[in-house]
Design a protein around this motif. Structure first.
Motif, short mmCIF file in Angstrom:
data_model
loop_
_atom_site.label_atom_id
_atom_site.label_comp_id
_atom_site.label_asym_id
_atom_site.label_seq_id
_atom_site.Cartn_x
_atom_site.Cartn_y
_atom_site.Cartn_z
N TYR A 96 1.06 -1.24 -0.19
CA TYR A 96 0.03 -0.27 -0.37
C TYR A 96 0.85 1.06 -0.31
CZ TYR A 96 -3.45 3.41 1.68
OH TYR A 96 -3.78 4.83 1.46
N TYR A 97 1.53 1.31 0.64
CA TYR A 97 3.10 3.06 1.19
C TYR A 97 3.51 2.94 -0.73
CZ TYR A 97 1.70 3.31 5.37
OH TYR A 97 1.23 4.08 6.93
N VAL A 98 4.00 1.84 -0.25
CA VAL A 98 5.25 1.67 -1.75
C VAL A 98 4.54 2.00 -3.02
CG1 VAL A 98 5.32 -0.34 -2.82
CG2 VAL A 98 7.05 1.11 -2.41
N LYS A 100 1.50 4.46 -3.25
CA LYS A 100 1.41 5.47 -2.84
C LYS A 100 1.96 6.42 -3.56
CE LYS A 100 -2.95 5.02 -1.77
NZ LYS A 100 -4.33 6.19 -1.84
N ASP A 101 3.61 5.40 -2.79
CA ASP A 101 4.77 6.79 -2.94
C ASP A 101 5.76 6.05 -3.26
OD1 ASP A 101 6.89 8.97 -2.90
OD2 ASP A 101 6.21 9.54 -0.94
N ARG A 102 6.09 5.74 -4.61
CA ARG A 102 7.62 5.01 -5.05
C ARG A 102 9.44 5.43 -4.01
NH1 ARG A 102 8.48 2.53 -9.55
NH2 ARG A 102 10.39 1.28 -9.28
N ASN A 103 8.92 6.67 -3.64
CA ASN A 103 10.27 7.46 -3.18
C ASN A 103 10.17 6.55 -1.56
OD1 ASN A 103 10.86 9.32 -4.77
ND2 ASN A 103 9.41 10.70 -4.30
N LEU A 104 9.42 5.32 -0.97
CA LEU A 104 9.80 5.19 0.41
C LEU A 104 10.34 4.01 -0.10
CD1 LEU A 104 5.90 5.85 1.61
CD2 LEU A 104 8.38 6.89 2.00
N LEU A 237 8.19 5.93 9.71
CA LEU A 237 7.40 5.32 8.86
C LEU A 237 6.57 3.27 9.45
CD1 LEU A 237 5.78 5.16 6.25
CD2 LEU A 237 8.67 3.96 5.61
N GLN A 241 2.90 2.47 10.06
CA GLN A 241 2.39 1.55 9.54
C GLN A 241 1.96 0.32 10.25
OE1 GLN A 241 6.28 0.60 6.95
NE2 GLN A 241 4.62 -0.68 6.13
N ALA A 305 -5.03 1.58 -5.11
CA ALA A 305 -5.12 2.63 -5.47
C ALA A 305 -6.56 3.72 -6.31
CB ALA A 305 -4.03 2.51 -6.89
#
Length: 443
Positions: A96-98, A100-104, A237, A241, A305
């Motif tokens: 879910y987190y990645v 939403k934001d690939r930078n994580l 982070l 989570q 998404a």
């Protein structure tokens, strides 16, 4: 034939024709979608993986016999249980987190490694210490126990890092590594057999080496995606989570116990021979349920998404209907073919597994539909109602097994599992319906 009858017949044909045109149009649109391509590619990979897994199961069953196969299966199940305890729900929340934001990605990789080797290492060492002090509690002993515990941190890392590949939609790499894991395990078993190294310990060693090798591959692939960044750590982070991860963890833990604890109960109550037979029935049921698992795996990041609940509901209805339509003939034919195929593939000693497999099929049908539909709820943060559903089903399953297994043997375990799967499916669809009505009122 009178005019009214002709008119009704013509209207009926036109309705069927319109329905077929819409279905064909929908099929063409689906086949052109990226989601369809990912599902097909993953499903083909899983078919190959199943073929390799079936070959592995047959080889191990014939090499070790029912008793050795039972010890092997129980050792793997014990390690798998600790993996389910140890992942803390972070696999799903990382997707879910990645997404939403690939930078994580960098910190999620670091957090995954921290959890894998810290939690996994502590789990392995504490289990070894307890079983050393109280050996009668251990389902397996000696080198078998050592190998079952050694693989736990690597199996945890394999699970968490694979989920990150799914989160960034690197489905092709995910499939390649998944397939390589099985190929390597089969190759090692064949090599051990050729060199007359045919013990339970040897079969487990092949599994351990395959896990370690594919974890290294996963790290290399994720390193390529991260370059030039390196994996890092973020306790902030990780703390963020925890809320969602805790619910995801409980859902996965309780559902996994429903699916796997019966094998351990058969081992304790009936012995390794019956456990070996039941493990064959359970493995075959896993193969039958492969398609809905694949579809659910690909749908989860897509649902995550999506923002509009109505759009999610339309997709979950369509996906559930399609899976049910496909799964019905699959479970029927699988049940019909089990009696001749089980002794042919595994040997006459495994014939009781055929009847156990037949009684698993009704539950597998409903569980397959639930596996797809529940992604709608999972993408909304794993609501507490899903946690309560699987906790209730786990409690029912374990409680009834204390009566069903001693009285009806492995058939009792199968029938109890089917009833539990059906109960879980009914409850999940009730929660989805309730969520949909609440969303409609809110809109």
């Amino acid at each position: 034939m009178n005019g009214s009858t002709l008119e009704i017949d013509r209207g009926y044909r036109e309705t069927i024709s319109a329905w077929l045109r819409r279905a064909l149009k929908g099929a063409r649109a689906a086949s052109a979608s990226d989601l369809f391509h990912k599902v097909v590619e993953t499903y083909v990979t899983q078919i190959l993986r199943v073929g390799l897994g079936l070959g592995m199961t047959i080889m191990v069953a014939r090499i070790l016999g029912p008793q050795g196969r039972g010890l092997y299966a129980v050792a793997l199940a014990m390690g798998a249980l600790w993996v389910q305890f140890g992942h803390l729900g972070l696999g799903s929340t990382s997707i879910y987190y990645v997404a939403k934001d690939r930078n994580l990605l960098a910190v999620l990789v670091g957090n995954a490694l921290l959890v894998s080797f810290l939690v996994g290492g502590i789990s392995s060492l504490s289990t070894w210490a307890v079983f050393s002090l109280y050996p009668k509690l251990a389902p397996v002993h000696g080198r078998i126990l050592d190998l079952a515990l050694l693989v736990i941190p690597f199996s945890l890392a394999y699970l968490l890092l694979q989920n990150l590949l799914l989160g960034v939609l690197d489905v092709r790499a995910y499939n390649k590594i998944e397939l390589a894991n099985k190929i390597l395990a089969v190759v090692l078993v064949v090599l051990f057999w050729m060199f007359k190294f045919v013990t339970v310990e040897a079969m487990l060693l092949g599994f351990v080496l395959a896990q370690i090798t594919t974890v290294v591959w996963l790290l290399r692939r994720l390193g390529t995606l991260l370059a030039p960044t390196r994996p890092g750590l973020s306790l902030t982070l990780l703390r963020d989570q925890v809320g969602v991860a805790a619910r995801a963890y409980l859902v996965m833990l309780f559902s996994f116990l429903v699916l796997r604890v019966d094998l351990l109960m058969v081992q304790y109550m009936l012995g390794p021979e019956r456990a070996g037979q039941y493990s064959v029935a359970a493995s075959m049921a896993d193969y039958v349920s492969m398609l809905p698992v694949v579809v659910g795996t690909i749908l989860f990041p897509k649902f995550s998404a999506m923002v509009e609940v109505g759009e999610k509901l339309r997709l979950v209805r369509k996906a559930s209907f399609c899976i049910g339509f496909v799964m019905l003939p699959v479970v029927v034919f699988s049940a019909l073919l089990s009696r001749p195929l089980v002794p042919l593939l595994f040997g006459q000693a495994y014939l009781p597994a055929a009847q156990a497999f037949v009684w698993l099929m009704p539950g597998i049908f409903f569980l397959g539909i639930e596996c797809v539909a529940v992604q709608f709820l999972n993408s909304m943060g794993y609501p507490c109602s899903v946690v309560i559903t699987w906790l209730a089903c786990m409690s029912v399953n374990i409680s009834v097994n204390f009566w069903a297994i001693p009285v009806y043997g492995i058939v009792g375990a199968s029938l109890n599992s089917s009833i539990t799967y059906i109960l879980a499916s009914v409850l999940i669809f009730w929660i989805i319906s309730k969520t949909g009505r609440a969303a409609a009122v809110a809109a």
